[in-house]
Motif scaffolding. Structure first.
Motif, PDB file in Angstrom:
ATOM      1  N   GLN A  23       0.837  -1.208   0.000  1.00  0.00           N
ATOM      2  CA  GLN A  23       0.000   0.000   0.000  1.00  0.00           C
ATOM      3  C   GLN A  23       0.871   1.259   0.000  1.00  0.00           C
ATOM      4  O   GLN A  23       0.553   2.241  -0.673  1.00  0.00           O
ATOM      5  N   MET A  24       1.967   1.224   0.724  1.00  0.00           N
ATOM      6  CA  MET A  24       2.879   2.374   0.726  1.00  0.00           C
ATOM      7  C   MET A  24       3.453   2.589  -0.669  1.00  0.00           C
ATOM      8  O   MET A  24       3.538   3.726  -1.144  1.00  0.00           O
ATOM      9  N   GLN A  25       3.827   1.496  -1.345  1.00  0.00           N
ATOM     10  CA  GLN A  25       4.394   1.595  -2.688  1.00  0.00           C
ATOM     11  C   GLN A  25       3.348   2.113  -3.669  1.00  0.00           C
ATOM     12  O   GLN A  25       3.632   2.965  -4.496  1.00  0.00           O
ATOM     13  N   ARG A  26       2.104   1.653  -3.560  1.00  0.00           N
ATOM     14  CA  ARG A  26       1.028   2.106  -4.453  1.00  0.00           C
ATOM     15  C   ARG A  26       0.735   3.597  -4.275  1.00  0.00           C
ATOM     16  O   ARG A  26       0.372   4.278  -5.226  1.00  0.00           O
ATOM     17  N   LEU A  27       0.888   4.096  -3.047  1.00  0.00           N
ATOM     18  CA  LEU A  27       0.625   5.511  -2.769  1.00  0.00           C
ATOM     19  C   LEU A  27       1.873   6.377  -2.981  1.00  0.00           C
ATOM     20  O   LEU A  27       1.819   7.592  -2.817  1.00  0.00           O
ATOM     21  N   GLY A  28       3.000   5.749  -3.332  1.00  0.00           N
ATOM     22  CA  GLY A  28       4.225   6.499  -3.595  1.00  0.00           C
ATOM     23  C   GLY A  28       4.837   7.101  -2.340  1.00  0.00           C
ATOM     24  O   GLY A  28       5.413   8.184  -2.369  1.00  0.00           O
ATOM     25  N   ILE A  29       4.734   6.407  -1.239  1.00  0.00           N
ATOM     26  CA  ILE A  29       5.212   6.921   0.051  1.00  0.00           C
ATOM     27  C   ILE A  29       6.652   6.480   0.283  1.00  0.00           C
ATOM     28  O   ILE A  29       6.972   5.295   0.247  1.00  0.00           O
ATOM     29  N   LYS A  30       7.512   7.456   0.514  1.00  0.00           N
ATOM     30  CA  LYS A  30       8.885   7.205   0.973  1.00  0.00           C
ATOM     31  C   LYS A  30       8.840   7.364   2.490  1.00  0.00           C
ATOM     32  O   LYS A  30       8.359   8.371   3.000  1.00  0.00           O
ATOM     33  N   ASP A  31       9.371   6.397   3.213  1.00  0.00           N
ATOM     34  CA  ASP A  31       9.194   6.387   4.668  1.00  0.00           C
ATOM     35  C   ASP A  31      10.497   6.119   5.416  1.00  0.00           C
ATOM     36  O   ASP A  31      10.633   5.090   6.075  1.00  0.00           O
ATOM     37  N   PRO A  32      11.461   7.066   5.356  1.00  0.00           N
ATOM     38  CA  PRO A  32      12.727   6.815   6.060  1.00  0.00           C
ATOM     39  C   PRO A  32      12.562   6.761   7.586  1.00  0.00           C
ATOM     40  O   PRO A  32      13.305   6.064   8.262  1.00  0.00           O
ATOM     41  N   SER A  33      11.573   7.457   8.105  1.00  0.00           N
ATOM     42  CA  SER A  33      11.388   7.466   9.562  1.00  0.00           C
ATOM     43  C   SER A  33      10.456   6.346  10.021  1.00  0.00           C
ATOM     44  O   SER A  33      10.197   6.219  11.217  1.00  0.00           O
ATOM     45  N   ARG A  34       9.924   5.586   9.080  1.00  0.00           N
ATOM     46  CA  ARG A  34       9.027   4.451   9.343  1.00  0.00           C
ATOM     47  C   ARG A  34       7.728   4.883  10.034  1.00  0.00           C
ATOM     48  O   ARG A  34       7.064   4.085  10.665  1.00  0.00           O
ATOM     49  N   GLU A  35       7.370   6.120   9.870  1.00  0.00           N
ATOM     50  CA  GLU A  35       6.124   6.634  10.450  1.00  0.00           C
ATOM     51  C   GLU A  35       4.909   6.025   9.748  1.00  0.00           C
ATOM     52  O   GLU A  35       3.937   5.634  10.397  1.00  0.00           O
ATOM     53  N   PHE A  36       4.974   5.919   8.426  1.00  0.00           N
ATOM     54  CA  PHE A  36       3.858   5.351   7.677  1.00  0.00           C
ATOM     55  C   PHE A  36       3.754   3.844   7.904  1.00  0.00           C
ATOM     56  O   PHE A  36       2.664   3.291   7.987  1.00  0.00           O
ATOM     57  N   TYR A  37       4.906   3.188   8.018  1.00  0.00           N
ATOM     58  CA  TYR A  37       4.890   1.753   8.313  1.00  0.00           C
ATOM     59  C   TYR A  37       4.200   1.512   9.655  1.00  0.00           C
ATOM     60  O   TYR A  37       3.369   0.623   9.790  1.00  0.00           O
ATOM     61  N   THR A  38       4.554   2.333  10.650  1.00  0.00           N
ATOM     62  CA  THR A  38       3.945   2.199  11.973  1.00  0.00           C
ATOM     63  C   THR A  38       2.442   2.422  11.901  1.00  0.00           C
ATOM     64  O   THR A  38       1.667   1.692  12.541  1.00  0.00           O
ATOM     65  N   GLU A  39       2.032   3.403  11.117  1.00  0.00           N
ATOM     66  CA  GLU A  39       0.605   3.667  10.948  1.00  0.00           C
ATOM     67  C   GLU A  39      -0.084   2.482  10.271  1.00  0.00           C
ATOM     68  O   GLU A  39      -1.192   2.092  10.655  1.00  0.00           O
ATOM     69  N   GLY A  40       0.573   1.891   9.287  1.00  0.00           N
ATOM     70  CA  GLY A  40       0.031   0.707   8.620  1.00  0.00           C
ATOM     71  C   GLY A  40      -0.075  -0.479   9.567  1.00  0.00           C
ATOM     72  O   GLY A  40      -1.062  -1.226   9.540  1.00  0.00           O
ATOM     73  N   LEU A  41       0.920  -0.644  10.401  1.00  0.00           N
ATOM     74  CA  LEU A  41       0.901  -1.717  11.394  1.00  0.00           C
ATOM     75  C   LEU A  41      -0.252  -1.515  12.379  1.00  0.00           C
ATOM     76  O   LEU A  41      -0.985  -2.457  12.708  1.00  0.00           O
ATOM     77  N   ARG A  67      -4.795   0.987   3.621  1.00  0.00           N
ATOM     78  CA  ARG A  67      -4.768   2.030   2.593  1.00  0.00           C
ATOM     79  C   ARG A  67      -5.408   3.324   3.105  1.00  0.00           C
ATOM     80  O   ARG A  67      -4.842   4.409   2.953  1.00  0.00           O
ATOM     81  N   ASN A  68      -6.572   3.209   3.715  1.00  0.00           N
ATOM     82  CA  ASN A  68      -7.270   4.418   4.189  1.00  0.00           C
ATOM     83  C   ASN A  68      -6.531   5.115   5.325  1.00  0.00           C
ATOM     84  O   ASN A  68      -6.504   6.348   5.382  1.00  0.00           O
ATOM     85  N   ARG A  69      -5.901   4.365   6.206  1.00  0.00           N
ATOM     86  CA  ARG A  69      -5.124   4.994   7.285  1.00  0.00           C
ATOM     87  C   ARG A  69      -3.905   5.711   6.719  1.00  0.00           C
ATOM     88  O   ARG A  69      -3.548   6.806   7.168  1.00  0.00           O
ATOM     89  N   LEU A  70      -3.270   5.116   5.735  1.00  0.00           N
ATOM     90  CA  LEU A  70      -2.108   5.763   5.109  1.00  0.00           C
ATOM     91  C   LEU A  70      -2.534   7.035   4.370  1.00  0.00           C
ATOM     92  O   LEU A  70      -1.837   8.054   4.447  1.00  0.00           O
ATOM     93  N   ILE A  71      -3.658   6.981   3.674  1.00  0.00           N
ATOM     94  CA  ILE A  71      -4.164   8.184   2.990  1.00  0.00           C
ATOM     95  C   ILE A  71      -4.491   9.275   3.999  1.00  0.00           C
ATOM     96  O   ILE A  71      -4.164  10.448   3.785  1.00  0.00           O
ATOM     97  N   ASP A  72      -5.108   8.911   5.118  1.00  0.00           N
ATOM     98  CA  ASP A  72      -5.417   9.900   6.154  1.00  0.00           C
ATOM     99  C   ASP A  72      -4.148  10.556   6.691  1.00  0.00           C
ATOM    100  O   ASP A  72      -4.099  11.774   6.885  1.00  0.00           O
TER     101      ASP A  72
END
Length: 188
Positions: A23-41, A67-72
């Motif tokens: 989902q991160m790749q589909r939304l084009g999210i670069k996540d060096p701080s892993r903030e989006f990964y944590t949100e996905g988890l 997907r919706n949490r990452l978009i938010d």
């Protein structure tokens, strides 16, 4: 895939962790701080807890929730960046727009001389010629510009007492000139 009471979240997470990256790749999210990964988890955990097997497959629910949490989170970040950019631009505008004297990181607007009614410019020149540079600064900033004595002292990198002294000297000179009748500056 149905929620199996025998499977722990850790086991389900190991099987579905790739969904977060997908989902991160589909939304084009670069996540060096892993903030989006944590949100996905976190989204996966909430989906696991709220899952109702009769409403559909767990995998679909994971995809939807993640997907919706990452978009938010993306929207929240974009909104925050917009506000920060707006505030930065406003601060830059306040510091650079118009005429300012900068000293000690404090901007002081210069008085807008054309807005001041100079009924007799010759009298103003005559007054300026009879004053020292510092005395004229006191007239210009304190009388015409309505700046406080403290602000003038900061701007001119001197003491408040020195600025007060300039004002006293100006008042003495004006009083002398008006007594002699040689200077009719403040009279109509």
């Amino acid at each position: 895939m149905k929620k199996d009471n025998d499977q722990t979240f850790e086991e389900i997470f190991k099987q579905n962790e790739r969904r977060i990256y997908y989902q991160m790749q589909r939304l084009g999210i670069k996540d060096p701080s892993r903030e989006f990964y944590t949100e996905g988890l976190y989204a996966m955990w909430m989906a696991y807890k709220k899952y109702q097997p009769d409403k559909g497959p767990l995998a679909t629910y994971f995809n939807y929730t993640i997907r919706n949490r990452l978009i938010d989170l993306l929207r929240k970040k974009a909104s925050t960046l917009e506000v920060e950019e707006k505030n930065r631009k406003e601060a830059v505008t306040q510091l650079t727009e118009g005429n300012y004297i900068r000293n000690s990181h404090t901007p002081y607007p210069l008085p807008n001389v054309p807005d001041i009614l100079l009924e007799d410019p010759i009298q103003w020149r005559k007054l300026k010629s009879q004053l020292t540079e510092n005395q004229w600064k006191w007239i210009y900033f304190h009388i015409l510009g309505d700046m406080s004595v403290k602000d003038i002292a900061i701007q001119e990198n001197t003491t408040v007492e020195a600025v007060k002294s300039w004002g006293k000297q100006v008042r003495k000179k004006l009083k002398r000139m008006s007594e002699v009748g040689s200077f009719n500056f403040f009279m109509d």
